[in-house]
Design a protein around this motif. Structure first.
Motif, PDB file in Angstrom:
ATOM      1  N   ALA A 187      79.095  -7.991 -24.652  1.00 43.86           N
ATOM      2  CA  ALA A 187      79.922  -7.326 -23.776  1.00 43.86           C
ATOM      3  C   ALA A 187      79.968  -8.218 -22.512  1.00 43.86           C
ATOM      4  O   ALA A 187      81.003  -8.041 -21.849  1.00 43.86           O
ATOM      5  CB  ALA A 187      79.699  -5.855 -23.661  1.00 43.86           C
ATOM      6  N   HIS A 211      84.248  -2.248 -20.636  1.00 44.63           N
ATOM      7  CA  HIS A 211      83.592  -3.567 -20.133  1.00 44.63           C
ATOM      8  C   HIS A 211      84.411  -4.877 -20.253  1.00 44.63           C
ATOM      9  O   HIS A 211      84.027  -5.940 -19.683  1.00 44.63           O
ATOM     10  CB  HIS A 211      82.154  -3.825 -20.795  1.00 44.63           C
ATOM     11  CG  HIS A 211      82.175  -4.068 -22.149  1.00 44.63           C
ATOM     12  ND1 HIS A 211      82.153  -2.938 -23.102  1.00 44.63           N
ATOM     13  CD2 HIS A 211      82.602  -5.114 -23.023  1.00 44.63           C
ATOM     14  CE1 HIS A 211      82.467  -3.253 -24.421  1.00 44.63           C
ATOM     15  NE2 HIS A 211      82.664  -4.436 -24.203  1.00 44.63           N
ATOM     16  N   LYS A 263      74.528   3.045 -21.341  1.00 43.76           N
ATOM     17  CA  LYS A 263      74.713   2.150 -19.851  1.00 43.76           C
ATOM     18  C   LYS A 263      73.030   1.536 -19.608  1.00 43.76           C
ATOM     19  O   LYS A 263      72.188   2.116 -20.347  1.00 43.76           O
ATOM     20  CB  LYS A 263      74.848   3.292 -18.718  1.00 43.76           C
ATOM     21  CG  LYS A 263      73.876   4.387 -18.635  1.00 43.76           C
ATOM     22  CD  LYS A 263      74.247   5.389 -17.422  1.00 43.76           C
ATOM     23  CE  LYS A 263      73.456   6.545 -17.382  1.00 43.76           C
ATOM     24  NZ  LYS A 263      73.873   7.595 -16.072  1.00 43.76           N
ATOM     25  N   GLU A 321      79.256   2.075 -21.026  1.00 46.11           N
ATOM     26  CA  GLU A 321      80.073   1.388 -22.117  1.00 46.11           C
ATOM     27  C   GLU A 321      80.169   1.994 -23.190  1.00 46.11           C
ATOM     28  O   GLU A 321      79.206   2.734 -23.384  1.00 46.11           O
ATOM     29  CB  GLU A 321      78.987  -0.127 -21.971  1.00 46.11           C
ATOM     30  CG  GLU A 321      79.103  -0.754 -20.720  1.00 46.11           C
ATOM     31  CD  GLU A 321      78.270  -2.101 -20.898  1.00 46.11           C
ATOM     32  OE1 GLU A 321      78.114  -2.736 -21.900  1.00 46.11           O
ATOM     33  OE2 GLU A 321      77.419  -2.427 -19.994  1.00 46.11           O
ATOM     34  N   ASP A 371      78.041  -2.336 -16.956  1.00 51.10           N
ATOM     35  CA  ASP A 371      78.893  -1.386 -16.502  1.00 51.10           C
ATOM     36  C   ASP A 371      78.296  -0.015 -16.313  1.00 51.10           C
ATOM     37  O   ASP A 371      77.333   0.128 -17.033  1.00 51.10           O
ATOM     38  CB  ASP A 371      80.302  -1.548 -17.126  1.00 51.10           C
ATOM     39  CG  ASP A 371      81.099  -2.749 -16.966  1.00 51.10           C
ATOM     40  OD1 ASP A 371      80.892  -3.761 -16.217  1.00 51.10           O
ATOM     41  OD2 ASP A 371      81.998  -3.079 -17.901  1.00 51.10           O
TER      42      ASP A 371
END
Length: 834
Positions: free
Chosen positions: A224, A8, A288, A331, A328
């Motif tokens: 992130a 990420h 995720k 991750e 994303d």
């Protein structure tokens, strides 16, 4: 996090926020160029840390010996302890690659370096933990395959680490112990010791990183969504380059990940994962979900009596991770700048996120096992395994007491009782030598040795506890550990290096009471306070069990110190010191016998530790020998055959019983399975060694949590006895490093068959025995570059060595030489079977 930046992660490597996107394009271009350049390189060097430690051991010069040109720089983006981490970085040009480029780097705090978006090395928690004001480790990395011809970029991420994190426990803790500023020092050269390509200076830039908060006890918060941007400059810090030393021990490495053996949800919907093994390390997550969702991970060593998640014993250490998703597709995360001690992880998900995978990642400075021990008793086998895991978890840069609570300190007492065991189980020479050097730095002007090292109180003393130094049994690590390193690795250098510190320590102990009987003060802040036989058990009976007095413990350890320094002086040729410490030892011995042995041969405190230490170190006069043996055995009877020793008495207990001719009694104490006892912990589900014999009491209840660790290696020192007595091999001080091996087994029939090995530097040592009736078959292997001697006690008869009968001696033990190779020995055990 072991290769590229996180999936990420987005890095704007530039001079301002406005040109960040352009710099990202340059990095992408650089990475494409890298792939082409890599194929063209005609030299393919190994990708690893330059092993400065090996060079030091072999006497060679390290590959990089030039003076530092780099400056120690601090990021102006940094806002202080407990705030977001920062990075320093810059772009630079390389016209032509040599294929020999190296990065020499260190930091104030912890660092992680990246070149062209790819991580440098795979070490954890660099630069490590030392007494930073006087000794700061640096690492050297091969980075040729990370560079490209043309434009390159470097980033060094920085966090608080041991430098700034609050250390020690609540009400006593200190932060910013070694400084207020994190910083980095690095220089990239075209070859080891060659021309400078780029170095840290005031032209570098800085900014914040996704690590929003981190600490050794706290854990880590990682967002992130944060994109790296160079928003600030840097400033040069006043810095003494002479404090930089090549990393002295093996780097902290990740071991194979452990998958959960079980998981379940608690009443609040949180998922608890059991990894089946208590470790020092961290979890790795694959997940995720939507941007801004988060996952929180808490850690625990045990469950309570109701099977609930329990980490009250962590005290003020939050030991918690929080990860905020970038959104994303997938991750991955594992913490960068912290570690925890745990077996269980409790996961809370906030928002829309899914945990695809979680594993436990152990880390350690001693990743390679060097010994094996198995027997017919699975509890004993698991005890050895538990000791190995405790060493791994607590040998993370410094030999610590525990890896989980608000402590994790380099307690000298724990390390000195365990040092020999540590050398059997792993190659511990580097970390123990490094620890000795930190003790020398922390040594007081009066010769006192700190209770913990690196010592957070040397620079910031506590009004309550002063400098936290001077305990006998703890400070004696300054001679015990170098002696263990000498015996196992055969290097006199550490003996010579630490000799002055040893003698100053001995003089300090003598000065506590100005004579051979040491009378330590009762208060913690008193000069020469001693922990004595720390955590000596009281058992679960209303009747009090005798415990060792501090004066006896301190006086015995003064004698041990004198004898040990005397022997060290002999081995390094210091004749004046031999005479001094011989005379002092005799004075202490005579005073001990007068003060602590009654006319009937009973020791004053009449406890197991007093007898064990006195017999093991030859403090009992011949006229009291038989009486003292009877009193010694009576202390074990009073304890119903259970252990009655604490930190300093426990390693001596079983060897002393064998020495006085009571191997069966030693076996009974070792093999009994009730509290207090080694195997009681294993029966209660321990996967590491506990701090307290009664960490979980006989009724299953948890001991009071204020001081209750389930990962303390000290009582695992019994493994030294398993190797040296039960398997029966040990080094010889006159030919150290196992150049001469003494084989002298103590046969415990109920453990048959026993097999053991140790991968010494000179080669693999093996020993195994089986018992059939009263016949013992003992098979040993002597490495090619070594030789051995067989010693068998008088109760072992009809000895045959490699088919030839060994004639009995007129008196004493049977003896013969063993050449390199494998030898088969048989004999009869005339002692009654256990």
């Amino acid at each position: 996090m072991s290769g590229h930046l996180p999936l990420h992660h987005k890095s704007h490597i530039g001079d301002s926020i406005s040109n960040g996107a352009r710099k990202m394009n340059l990095v992408a271009k650089g990475l494409r160029m890298y792939n082409i350049a890599r194929a063209m390189l005609y030299i393919r060097r190994r990708r690893t840390v330059v092993d400065q430690y090996v060079h030091r051991k072999t006497g060679e010069e390290p590959p990089i010996s030039s003076a530092w040109e780099a400056q120690m720089i601090r990021p102006l983006s940094d806002k202080g302890v407990g705030t977001p981490g920062s990075f320093v970085g810059r772009r630079f040009q390389i016209a032509e690659l040599s294929g020999l480029e190296t990065l020499r780097i260190s930091a104030l705090g912890l660092y992680r370096a990246f070149i062209n978006g790819r991580r440098v090395g795979d070490d954890q928690l660099t630069p490590g933990w030392t007494a930073y004001d006087r000794r700061l480790s640096y690492q050297v990395y091969d980075v040729a395959d990370l560079l490209v011809e043309g434009e390159n970029a470097i980033e060094v991420w920085l966090a608080d680490g041991w430098l700034r994190s609050p250390l020690m426990w609540t009400g006593f803790g200190k932060e910013n112990v070694w400084g207020d500023h994190i910083g980095a020092i690095a220089e990239l050269r075209d070859r080891p010791g060659g021309g400078l390509i780029v170095a840290t200076d005031e032209a570098w830039r800085s900014g914040e990183i996704p690590v929003r908060k981190s600490g050794i006890y706290f854990g880590e918060v990682y967002d992130a969504r944060v994109v790296l941007e160079m928003t600030h400059g840097v400033a040069a810090l006043p810095f003494d380059h002479s404090t930089l030393v090549a990393h002295e021990c093996g780097p902290v490495r990740e071991l194979d990940a452990l998958v959960p053996v079980k998981s379940w949800e608690d009443a609040e919907g949180r998922t608890i994962f059991d990894f089946g093994q208590n470790v020092g390390g961290y979890v790795a997550l694959t997940l995720k979900g939507e941007k801004g969702s988060s996952i929180i991970v808490e850690h625990a060593e045990i469950l309570d009596q109701q099977g609930q998640f329990y980490n009250v014993n962590y005290r003020s250490a939050e030991a918690k991770l929080e990860y905020i998703l970038a959104g994303d597709s997938e991750e991955r995360y594992r913490p960068l700048f912290t570690f925890q001690g745990f077996r269980y992880a409790r996961v809370t998900i906030n928002g829309s996120a899914e945990l695809a995978a979680i594993v436990s990642v152990p880390i350690t400075s001693v990743p390679e096992p060097r010994a094996t021990f198995t027997s017919s008793n699975p509890l004993v086998n698991r005890l050895v395994e538990n000791t190995i895991w405790s060493q791994r978890a607590n040998f993370i840069e410094v030999p610590t007491d525990c890896p989980q609570r608000d402590e994790r300190l380099g307690w000298t007492g724990d390390a000195q009782v365990f040092a020999a065991t540590a050398c059997y189980l792993a190659d511990s020479s580097g970390i123990l030598t490094k620890f000795v050097r930190d003790m020398m730095v922390d040594q007081g002007e009066d010769g006192s040795i700190a209770h913990v090292s690196p010592n957070p109180l040397r620079l910031k003393p506590s009004p309550e506890f002063n400098n936290w130094a001077g305990s006998t049994g703890w400070g004696d690590a300054i001679s015990v550990i170098p002696w263990a390193v000498y015996l196992h690795y055969g290097d006199t250098a550490i003996l010579e290096e630490a000799f002055a510190a040893m003698t100053r320590w001995n003089d300090f102990v003598w000065s506590i009471s100005n004579g051979p009987i040491v009378r330590p003060p009762a208060k913690w802040d008193g000069r020469g306070f001693t922990f004595g036989d720390w955590l000596q058990p009281q058992n679960d009976w209303l009747k009090a069990v005798p415990t060792m007095g501090d004066d006896a413990a301190a006086t015995i350890y003064l004698y041990i110190s004198c004898i040990q320094i005397l022997e060290i002086a002999r081995h390094i040729g210091k004749s004046a010191a031999v005479e001094k410490f011989d005379q002092r030892a005799m004075a202490v011995r005579a005073a001990f016998q007068q003060e602590f042995i009654t006319p009937t041969g009973r020791l004053l405190y009449d406890d197991q530790s007093s007898y064990a230490l006195a017999f093991l170190h030859d403090l009992i006069p011949e006229e009291h020998d038989e009486a003292a043996k009877r009193y010694f055995k009576a202390t074990i009877d009073r304890s119903h055959g259970r252990i009655g020793t604490g930190f300093i008495g426990t390693p001596a207990l079983l060897p002393a019983l064998v020495k006085i001719g009571e191997p069966d009694l030693a076996a009974r104490v070792f093999l009994q399975e009730e509290v207090p006892g080694w195997l009681a912990q294993v029966k209660r589900g321990a996967t590491t060694i506990w701090e307290r014999w009664d960490g979980i009491k006989a009724d299953g209840s948890i001991f009071e949590p204020a001081m209750n660790s389930y990962n303390h290696y000290a009582y695992g020192a019994v493994c030294q006895w398993l190797f040296e007595a039960v398997a029966g091999f040990r080094p010889d001080a006159d030919a150290p490093g196992f150049r001469h091996i003494i084989f002298e087994p103590t046969i415990i029939p109920s453990l048959s068959p026993v097999t053991a090995s140790h991968d010494a530097r000179i080669g693999r040592i093996e020993a195994a025995w089986t018992v059939t009736g009263d016949v013992v078959e003992y098979v040993v292997t002597v490495p090619e570059r070594s030789e051995g001697s067989l010693l068998l006690a008088e109760e072992y008869r009809d000895i045959v060595v490699d088919g030839a009968r060994l004639e009995p001696q007129s008196e004493g033990k049977a003896r013969c030489r063993l050449a390199p190779g494998t030898h088969r020995i048989t004999f009869r055990n005339s002692r009654n079977s256990h």
